[in-house]
Design an enzyme around this catalytic site. Structure first.
Site, PDB file in Angstrom:
ATOM      1  N   ALA A 178       0.861  -1.040  -0.312  1.00 30.53           N
ATOM      2  CA  ALA A 178       0.435   0.086   0.280  1.00 30.53           C
ATOM      3  C   ALA A 178       1.172   1.517  -0.072  1.00 30.53           C
ATOM      4  CB  ALA A 178      -0.665   0.308   1.534  1.00 30.53           C
ATOM      5  N   LEU A 191      20.812 -26.465 -24.345  1.00 28.32           N
ATOM      6  CA  LEU A 191      21.622 -27.070 -24.537  1.00 28.32           C
ATOM      7  C   LEU A 191      20.936 -28.702 -24.015  1.00 28.32           C
ATOM      8  CD1 LEU A 191      21.401 -25.270 -20.479  1.00 28.32           C
ATOM      9  CD2 LEU A 191      23.112 -25.272 -22.190  1.00 28.32           C
ATOM     10  N   LYS A 216      16.704 -24.897 -13.069  1.00 30.87           N
ATOM     11  CA  LYS A 216      16.074 -24.606 -15.382  1.00 30.87           C
ATOM     12  C   LYS A 216      14.461 -24.141 -14.854  1.00 30.87           C
ATOM     13  CE  LYS A 216      16.225 -27.153 -20.023  1.00 30.87           C
ATOM     14  NZ  LYS A 216      15.208 -26.231 -19.703  1.00 30.87           N
ATOM     15  N   CYS A 223       5.399 -43.827 -47.436  1.00 32.75           N
ATOM     16  CA  CYS A 223       4.252 -43.081 -48.479  1.00 32.75           C
ATOM     17  C   CYS A 223       5.159 -43.125 -49.845  1.00 32.75           C
ATOM     18  CB  CYS A 223       3.645 -41.942 -48.523  1.00 32.75           C
ATOM     19  SG  CYS A 223       2.550 -41.410 -49.804  1.00 32.75           S
TER      20      CYS A 223
END
Length: 777
Positions: free
Chosen positions: A36, A85, A118, A429
């Site tokens: 405040a 990393l 991390k 495919c």
């Protein structure tokens, strides 16, 4: 609060008070006053600045409220790449990492590491000049990010001005923007109340908040920033260790994670890991592991980097979260190379902070190995951003009507035949470009940031262009007209014009990027770059025999065959010719690498031929080396082989020449070797002399200050092409320091050691002498 009647002094006093309280709150974790009281002083400053607008400064706490919305984010080229990393998933991998470090440094002592949580947020770069925040950028692809300066200024824990008088001239800070759990819950409550979509997890909320074009929205979101490294430091003595660097960042008013510790050896790292893992659920932010970094910067410099990651750091990931759900069905997706991937359709389940309804099943072999059936109760695994996957079924819960899963007999997209070799895991495919999904994914890959980097050509726009039959190959992209694009849904004239401009800008591209963009099976960025560096131009690569491709670094037998097969396919050749006809211009040196040509000896050609199936079984590499050095050409070798037993050079066992004569006669190996030999001779005639191509071999160069005509990363790549090692700090082994504008402590150290210094113009002159344009790298 000050009682001084001078408004400017009052404003400065209020700013100093608020900044000091922010430092106590965010950096020292020691709130000095209730919220405040902070709010009262903040309002007093805001009222004063409203009364006297000229008193507003860039670093005023009142300037965090956001600004008018942007049309789009500008792109930012990272002068120092923001690397990813490598990961360790168990204790053994961490011990192996430590062993590699000590072996590469050639030390037996226990290594000191910095261990830090991390954070699971969004990586950000902050650039300060003379203590003022001048730019903030996202990581992007590590090379290019987005300018989010306006948004970053709204984050209370991002200092707009560094604390203290002794600050660097130039400082680039790297860190993570996260959203605390409490703030995340409050945000989602507001979203729900407003009838808006809820965020799945704090990471998504942080990323979405930071990338708002309207910074006023960002200002309303509870974001926090934690600094964990510096990428550039000018005008200040570089700290000797990572931990000392973190102390400096704290002193300058940047928030550093309080959990970070210096650990002596692997056992201490494992204790830290276990402690953070146990504390994880009580932290107010998400983490997905621990990062370990070698503490000494000189050792970091010695260790260097590999590919896209530093050798001196590793991420120790936490165990992934798992949940049970039901497998309702399996769909088969077709990728850009034709590979069929089974996708599990699951009963939605909450795993690792997100609702998972789809997961990968990898391939048909994995499905059969795990004996997974439709209707089974299965275990779903998710770790961080890793795609969720089904890891096992629970046979004891299997219903009576469970159905087996079979590989489709034809492509579910185009109906073409599905082929799978007896030793192949992947089924493909055979439709090629007639398969809509392959065509679609190939175009998306071509346009992606790491490939041609066509700004504004996202997945949805590619889908629309393909669906409207405006494009069928990547070459068609460069035939598009603005009016065609403007007619698509959610596209207007301005967006269409921007896309056409982006396509035009993408025409000039490095050869390595171009090769990667073509989507050749098994060709990643590093292999594409190696091909470009070795051969020097696109035409040489298109017509390179397998015998030469096998000599390229990181190119194995399957990769060489994939390259050869790609360029032998007439449809692919037509696409490449179409791209060139539209003005796409892959940039490269234009000449083959002298070092590569030197490696293409007769012995190397024989070794490549053996790998390709020439019957040299029982003839070892040592014998092939002797044969290659004894005979100058394939013709000489063939003539000697025709004499049979007894013609072997010293060191080669009897009978080899008889075997060699037979092998040369089979499958036209003599002709194939002679053709390769002619290619090598042609390349040798075009290649620069080795010393000319690597004039800086064995030299260590250092870059400092701001370069104006190209980035430091481009300068680094250019110097590396000339054979130089580019280091991050000055030492007695440094050969040259390139000093740009605002060069600081590195320049001073170079002068004190008597090391030669040159400016940007001299560097550019050197690069021009050797035909290198750093701006094209």
């Amino acid at each position: 609060m000050t009682n001084n009647n001078d408004p400017s002094l009052q404003a400065q006093s209020l700013r100093d008070q608020l900044n000091d309280w922010s430092y106590r709150y965010y950096v020292q974790d020691d709130p000095a006053v209730p919220d405040a009281e902070y709010d009262r002083v903040f309002r007093a400053l805001k009222d004063l600045e409203a009364q006297y607008p000229d008193l507003v400064t860039a670093d005023s706490p009142t300037q965090r409220v956001g600004d008018v919305p942007l049309d789009a984010f500008e792109q930012v080229q990272h002068e120092v790449p923001m690397l990813s990393l490598d990961n360790a998933f168990d204790d053994e991998e961490l011990w192996a990492f430590d062993k590699r470090i000590r072996e590469r440094l050639d030390v037996s002592e226990i290594i000191d590491y910095v261990a830090e949580p991390k954070l699971d947020g969004l990586a950000v770069s902050l650039l300060y000049e003379n203590g003022e925040l001048v730019r903030a950028a996202t990581r992007g692809d590590g090379q290019t990010g987005e300018n989010i300066t306006v948004n970053a200024r709204t984050i209370r824990s991002v200092p707009l001005k560094l604390r203290g008088n002794d600050v660097p001239k130039r400082l680039e800070v790297r860190g993570e923007v996260v959203m605390p759990h409490a703030g995340f819950e409050e945000l989602n409550a507001r979203q729900q109340e407003a009838g808006l979509k809820l965020f799945a997890n704090p990471r998504n909320a942080a990323a979405g908040s930071l990338r708002q074009l309207d910074s006023r929205i960002t200002a309303s979101r509870p974001l926090e920033f934690y600094a964990y490294s510096m990428a550039q430091l000018e005008g200040w003595e570089h700290p000797p260790t990572h931990s000392a660097m973190l102390d400096a960042l704290r002193d300058w008013g940047l928030r550093v994670n309080p959990e970070i510790r210096v650990c002596h050896g692997v056992e201490a790292l494992l204790r830290f890991y276990q402690g953070i893992l146990e504390k994880r659920e009580h932290l107010d932010y998400d983490i997905d592991g621990v990062v370990y970094k070698v503490n000494r910067f000189d050792w970091q410099d010695d260790l260097g980097f590999v590919s896209r990651a530093p050798r001196w750091a590793i991420a120790h990931k936490f165990p992934a979260q798992e949940e049970l759900t039901v497998l309702n069905g399996v769909d088969w997706q077709v990728g850009r190379t034709g590979a069929l991937t089974p996708v599990a359709r699951l009963e939605p389940v909450h795993v690792g902070g997100v609702i998972v309804s789809n997961a990968t099943l990898h391939n048909i072999d994995e499905i059969q190995r795990l004996d997974i059936r439709i209707g089974d109760t299965v275990v779903v695994y998710r770790a961080g951003d890793v795609i969720p996957k089904v890891v096992r079924a629970l046979p004891e819960r299997r219903p009576a009507n469970a159905q087996g899963i079979a590989l489709p007999s034809s492509c579910p997209v185009c109906g073409s035949e599905i082929l799978r070799g007896h030793d192949q895991v992947v089924a493909r495919c055979t439709g090629g470009l007639i398969c809509g999904d392959q065509r679609r994914e190939a175009i998306k890959h071509f346009a992606s940031r790491r490939a041609m980097d066509i700004d504004g050509l996202g997945d949805k726009l590619v889908d629309a262009l393909v669906d409207q039959e405006l494009i069928t190959t990547v070459a068609d992209l460069y035939r598009l007209k603005a009016e065609q694009v403007a007619g698509l849904e959610r596209m207007g004239e301005k967006s269409a014009d921007n896309l056409i401009a982006a396509l035009e800008a993408s025409k000039t591209v490095g050869l390595g990027r171009f090769l990667f963009a073509l989507g050749i099976l098994q060709i990643g960025e590093e292999t594409a770059k190696n091909l470009a560096d070795c051969f020097g131009d696109l035409d040489s690569i298109r017509h390179a025999p397998l015998l030469l491709l096998l000599a390229v670094p990181d190119v194995g037998l399957e990769v060489a065959k994939a390259i050869g097969a790609f360029f032998a396919e007439s449809d692919n050749e037509a696409v490449i010719d179409g791209l060139l006809a539209q003005g796409v211009s892959p940039q490269a040196s234009g000449v083959p690498s002298a070092a590569f040509v030197k490696s293409l000896t007769l012995a190397q050609l024989l070794k490549s031929a053996k790998r390709l199936g020439m019957n040299l079984e029982g003839i070892g590499d040592k014998s092939l080396d002797i044969l290659g050095s004894h005979f100058r050409t394939v013709t000489e070798l063939s003539a000697a082989a025709a004499e049979g037993a007894g013609a072997e050079p010293k060191g080669v066992r009897s009978g080899v020449m008889t075997q060699l004569a037979k092998a040369l006669a089979e499958n036209d190996w003599r002709g194939r070797l002679q053709d390769a030999e002619k290619k090598v001779a042609d390349m040798a005639a075009r290649a620069p002399q080795e010393m000319e191509s690597q004039p800086l071999e064995g030299q260590t160069w250092v870059l400092t200050g701001t370069l104006e005509q190209f980035t430091r990363n481009q300068a680094k790549q250019a110097l590396q092409q000339l054979g130089a090692k580019v280091a991050g700090s000055v030492s007695k082994n440094t050969r040259m320091v390139v000093a740009g504008a605002s060069a600081g402590s590195k320049l001073a150290k170079a002068e004190s050691l008597g090391i030669e210094v040159c400016d940007e113009a001299a560097l550019l002159s050197l690069l021009n002498q050797h035909g290198i344009d750093p701006g094209a790298l």
